[in-house]
Write a protein that holds these residues in place. Sequence first.
Motif, PDB file in Angstrom:
ATOM      1  N   ILE A  21      71.004  35.586  83.859  1.00 11.25           N
ATOM      2  CA  ILE A  21      72.472  35.479  83.893  1.00 11.25           C
ATOM      3  C   ILE A  21      72.914  34.691  85.122  1.00 11.25           C
ATOM      4  O   ILE A  21      73.805  33.831  85.064  1.00 11.25           O
ATOM      5  N   LEU A  22      72.267  34.971  86.260  1.00 12.97           N
ATOM      6  CA  LEU A  22      72.599  34.266  87.505  1.00 12.97           C
ATOM      7  C   LEU A  22      72.314  32.770  87.366  1.00 12.97           C
ATOM      8  O   LEU A  22      73.111  31.926  87.815  1.00 12.97           O
ATOM      9  N   GLY A  23      71.177  32.446  86.751  1.00  4.10           N
ATOM     10  CA  GLY A  23      70.830  31.040  86.547  1.00  4.10           C
ATOM     11  C   GLY A  23      71.839  30.328  85.652  1.00  4.10           C
ATOM     12  O   GLY A  23      72.245  29.193  85.935  1.00  4.10           O
ATOM     13  N   ILE A  24      72.269  31.020  84.581  1.00  2.00           N
ATOM     14  CA  ILE A  24      73.267  30.429  83.676  1.00  2.00           C
ATOM     15  C   ILE A  24      74.588  30.217  84.415  1.00  2.00           C
ATOM     16  O   ILE A  24      75.258  29.194  84.257  1.00  2.00           O
ATOM     17  N   TRP A  25      74.934  31.189  85.252  1.00  2.00           N
ATOM     18  CA  TRP A  25      76.174  31.087  86.037  1.00  2.00           C
ATOM     19  C   TRP A  25      76.122  29.853  86.956  1.00  2.00           C
ATOM     20  O   TRP A  25      77.069  29.067  87.020  1.00  2.00           O
ATOM     21  N   TYR A  26      75.002  29.709  87.657  1.00  2.00           N
ATOM     22  CA  TYR A  26      74.858  28.542  88.542  1.00  2.00           C
ATOM     23  C   TYR A  26      74.969  27.245  87.749  1.00  2.00           C
ATOM     24  O   TYR A  26      75.623  26.282  88.174  1.00  2.00           O
ATOM     25  N   VAL A  36      84.928  18.263  87.143  1.00  2.00           N
ATOM     26  CA  VAL A  36      86.317  18.347  87.638  1.00  2.00           C
ATOM     27  C   VAL A  36      86.406  18.276  89.159  1.00  2.00           C
ATOM     28  O   VAL A  36      87.502  18.228  89.711  1.00  2.00           O
ATOM     29  N   GLY A  37      85.275  18.293  89.841  1.00  2.00           N
ATOM     30  CA  GLY A  37      85.305  18.299  91.314  1.00  2.00           C
ATOM     31  C   GLY A  37      85.045  19.708  91.833  1.00  2.00           C
ATOM     32  O   GLY A  37      85.496  20.696  91.231  1.00  2.00           O
ATOM     33  N   TYR A  38      84.342  19.784  92.959  1.00  2.00           N
ATOM     34  CA  TYR A  38      83.918  21.108  93.435  1.00  2.00           C
ATOM     35  C   TYR A  38      85.048  21.899  94.110  1.00  2.00           C
ATOM     36  O   TYR A  38      84.934  23.112  94.269  1.00  2.00           O
ATOM     37  N   ASP A  39      86.148  21.205  94.479  1.00  2.00           N
ATOM     38  CA  ASP A  39      87.297  21.963  95.000  1.00  2.00           C
ATOM     39  C   ASP A  39      87.934  22.800  93.886  1.00  2.00           C
ATOM     40  O   ASP A  39      88.333  23.947  94.107  1.00  2.00           O
ATOM     41  N   VAL A  40      88.022  22.203  92.703  1.00  2.00           N
ATOM     42  CA  VAL A  40      88.569  22.939  91.548  1.00  2.00           C
ATOM     43  C   VAL A  40      87.564  23.982  91.071  1.00  2.00           C
ATOM     44  O   VAL A  40      87.929  25.110  90.740  1.00  2.00           O
ATOM     45  N   GLN A  41      86.296  23.586  91.041  1.00  2.00           N
ATOM     46  CA  GLN A  41      85.252  24.534  90.596  1.00  2.00           C
ATOM     47  C   GLN A  41      85.257  25.803  91.427  1.00  2.00           C
ATOM     48  O   GLN A  41      85.092  26.912  90.916  1.00  2.00           O
ATOM     49  N   ARG A  42      85.466  25.658  92.743  1.00  2.00           N
ATOM     50  CA  ARG A  42      85.458  26.830  93.629  1.00  2.00           C
ATOM     51  C   ARG A  42      86.573  27.818  93.269  1.00  2.00           C
ATOM     52  O   ARG A  42      86.444  29.022  93.455  1.00  2.00           O
ATOM     53  N   ILE A  43      87.670  27.270  92.708  1.00  2.00           N
ATOM     54  CA  ILE A  43      88.803  28.135  92.335  1.00  2.00           C
ATOM     55  C   ILE A  43      88.588  28.760  90.957  1.00  2.00           C
ATOM     56  O   ILE A  43      88.941  29.917  90.721  1.00  2.00           O
ATOM     57  N   ILE A  44      88.002  27.991  90.044  1.00  2.00           N
ATOM     58  CA  ILE A  44      87.872  28.474  88.659  1.00  2.00           C
ATOM     59  C   ILE A  44      86.643  29.356  88.473  1.00  2.00           C
ATOM     60  O   ILE A  44      86.732  30.482  87.965  1.00  2.00           O
ATOM     61  N   ILE A  45      85.478  28.830  88.859  1.00  2.00           N
ATOM     62  CA  ILE A  45      84.237  29.601  88.675  1.00  2.00           C
ATOM     63  C   ILE A  45      83.312  29.331  89.864  1.00  2.00           C
ATOM     64  O   ILE A  45      82.464  28.432  89.829  1.00  2.00           O
ATOM     65  N   PRO A  46      83.495  30.076  90.945  1.00  2.00           N
ATOM     66  CA  PRO A  46      82.694  29.836  92.161  1.00  2.00           C
ATOM     67  C   PRO A  46      81.220  30.151  91.943  1.00  2.00           C
ATOM     68  O   PRO A  46      80.861  30.944  91.072  1.00  2.00           O
ATOM     69  N   PHE A  47      80.380  29.517  92.760  1.00  2.00           N
ATOM     70  CA  PHE A  47      78.951  29.834  92.745  1.00  2.00           C
ATOM     71  C   PHE A  47      78.751  31.281  93.224  1.00  2.00           C
ATOM     72  O   PHE A  47      79.522  31.775  94.059  1.00  2.00           O
ATOM     73  N   PRO A  48      77.709  31.941  92.744  1.00  2.00           N
ATOM     74  CA  PRO A  48      77.446  33.313  93.219  1.00  2.00           C
ATOM     75  C   PRO A  48      77.296  33.422  94.730  1.00  2.00           C
ATOM     76  O   PRO A  48      77.761  34.387  95.337  1.00  2.00           O
ATOM     77  N   HIS A  49      76.674  32.398  95.359  1.00  2.00           N
ATOM     78  CA  HIS A  49      76.511  32.499  96.817  1.00  2.00           C
ATOM     79  C   HIS A  49      77.854  32.371  97.547  1.00  2.00           C
ATOM     80  O   HIS A  49      78.023  32.880  98.653  1.00  2.00           O
ATOM     81  N   GLN A  50      78.827  31.681  96.928  1.00  2.00           N
ATOM     82  CA  GLN A  50      80.170  31.630  97.527  1.00  2.00           C
ATOM     83  C   GLN A  50      80.838  33.005  97.466  1.00  2.00           C
ATOM     84  O   GLN A  50      81.609  33.367  98.361  1.00  2.00           O
TER      85      GLN A  50
END
Length: 272
Positions: A21-26, A36-50
């Motif tokens: 599940i973690l791998g799929i999330w990443y 879409v760019g990592y600034d937007v990604q951080r707001i919509i679906i952040p990485f688990p380590h974030q």
Amino acid sequence: MATTSKKIQSALLPITSGAIILGIWYLISYLYGRSVGYDVQRIIIPFPHQITSALWSEREALWQSTRQTALSALIGFVAAVSVGYALSMLLASAVWVKKALYPWVLVLQMTPVVVLAPIFVLWMGQGLPSITAITFMIGFFPVVANTTMGLVSTDRNLLDLFEMSNATKAQEILHLRVPFAMPYFLTGMKIAGTLAPIGAISGDLFAGSSQGGVGGIGYMVILYNSQLKIPELFATALVACMLGFVFVGCVNWLHWYLLKDWHDSARKVENT
């Protein structure tokens, strides 16, 4: 040997599925960030380590919030169990009492908490009293329904035996109906225990405040969401989940402890 192998397998299966599940999330976060760019990604679906990073950076605020929510859940749970048990005893005392009161208990249960919450806030103000009342309302009915069922469904043969022995009503209740209803009561208590953290967090959403410099978990959800701190929002969900596991684990242990020496349900758990 077979038992040890089975235990290892039981431990490895959830770890393996969790890693997948973690791998799929990443993967999803990475692909979404590329599109879409990592600034937007951080707001919509952040990485688990974030999320874990946000959990660490906000650890003091989240710890204080967790303590406050746990306190609300505990008070609401104890009130739901105590009042629910006392009301069950009253409902089981006579058929006419149950017929007179049980419909009103159902009316109370069927009234949505979202409707009652503003009324509680109006009566008791923002903060702990209202949150506790909301938690109580959510956990109250399972205790009443299960305990009443146990008290009124006592084995007919045992009741006849007590009657032939000229037992008083108090002896019948204390030595027969109460022990017979104990598994039912504990089942209701387990359900109430599962609902208590949910009720407290819901109470935070409706009646939470930051009086004293800190709010509950539900209050932090509103705060982080309004500030678009999405990794912190996910971290709050993680904390709420852990609180639920701790709370339910304690209630399950109490359930097992009270039944382990005499009831088949607890013995079967031990033997599996």
